[in-house]
Enzyme design. Structure first.
Site, short mmCIF file in Angstrom:
data_model
loop_
_atom_site.label_atom_id
_atom_site.label_comp_id
_atom_site.label_asym_id
_atom_site.label_seq_id
_atom_site.Cartn_x
_atom_site.Cartn_y
_atom_site.Cartn_z
N ASP A 179 0.85 -1.19 0.00
CA ASP A 179 0.00 0.00 0.00
C ASP A 179 0.89 1.23 0.00
O ASP A 179 1.80 1.36 0.83
CB ASP A 179 -0.91 0.02 1.23
CG ASP A 179 -2.02 -1.01 1.15
OD1 ASP A 179 -2.08 -1.73 0.13
OD2 ASP A 179 -2.82 -1.10 2.10
N HIS A 223 3.77 -2.35 3.23
CA HIS A 223 3.61 -0.93 2.92
C HIS A 223 4.93 -0.40 2.38
O HIS A 223 6.00 -0.79 2.85
CB HIS A 223 3.23 -0.12 4.18
CG HIS A 223 1.91 -0.51 4.76
ND1 HIS A 223 1.77 -1.64 5.56
CD2 HIS A 223 0.69 0.05 4.66
CE1 HIS A 223 0.50 -1.74 5.93
NE2 HIS A 223 -0.18 -0.74 5.40
#
Length: 257
Positions: free
Chosen positions: A59, A204
């Protein structure tokens, strides 16, 4: 009269016993009760796969410090991943979006502004998703087909809005917890011990210890016989309810027959 009173007491006791039994069943077998209740609309958390396939995803919502480093590590092992990017991140780092695309990674939607979708109307969700899709397509030439909702939040109206656009909402079944800045060895242990065929792993970009942990994770899973593919290649194609179903755990599985 005494007989009537005794019957009433007996019925009251029986009702209490049945209520207690029902409560015990709900607490101890929630998945059965859930399946019997109105079925929720769920995103895909993982996929029923016989082959040892795994998809890793990142992400991208804020920083950009390690994007090129992640590209280099994945390139070293010839692995393609899926990056869910926020529209505002695309605005700030268009060259990184281009670099990810040119390296062969999937660029998918993570909303335009990282809003809480549960609090938005259907029209607002569609507008936000479309805005991010437009930005990604303008750089890569490819319009996203997958989305990861901000904060991992969703409800029935969010999922319905996304699927009305012909897109598929994606969650994860293996959380690296890299955003908590836990040490690289802990990230590695968490991921490797939890991956199973059809898993989707959450990382992430701009997480401090992810670049350090990633090579060890990849090497361990390769040694276990896993193949890494982007999410679009691990999920089953077709239409939800027609070609595949999603069970109460979020596992996508082919329709029987």
């Amino acid at each position: 009269m005494k007989i009537i009173l005794l019957r009433r007491k007996l019925l009251a006791v029986l009702a209490c016993v049945l209520a207690a039994a029902a409560m015990f069943y709900i607490v101890n077998y929630p998945e059965v009760v859930s399946a019997a209740a109105t079925k929720r609309q769920l995103p895909i958390y993982c996929v029923q796969r016989d082959q040892k396939m795994v998809a890793i995803s990142f992400d991208a919502a804020w920083g950009n410090e390690d994007t090129q480093q992640l590209i280099d590590i994945l390139g070293q092992y010839q692995i393609k991943a899926t990056f869910f990017v926020v529209g505002e991140w695309v605005d700030k780092y268009p060259e990184s979006v281009k670099a990810l695309h040119e390296a062969g990674h999937e660029i998918m939607n993570h909303s335009n502004t990282h809003a809480h979708y549960n609090s938005l109307s259907t029209e607002e969700i569609i507008a936000d998703v479309s805005a991010c899709n437009d930005k990604i397509e303008a750089i890569t030439g490819v319009r996203p087909t997958l989305i990861r909702c901000p904060y991992g939040e969703y409800d029935d109206h969010v999922i319905a809005a996304i699927r009305s656009m012909g897109m598929e909402p994606i969650q994860w079944d293996v959380d690296s917890l890299d955003w908590k800045e836990i040490p690289a060895d802990e990230i590695t242990q968490r991921v490797v011990s939890r991956v199973c065929p059809g898993s989707i792993v959450l990382f992430h970009n701009a997480a401090i210890h992810t670049p350090e942990a990633l090579p060890g994770i990849i090497q361990s899973l390769l040694q276990e016989g896993y193949t890494f593919v982007p999410i679009s290649q691990i999920i089953l194609p077709g239409t939800c309810g027609t070609d595949y179903t999603i069970d109460h755990t979020g596992r996508q599985q082919p329709c029987e027959g």
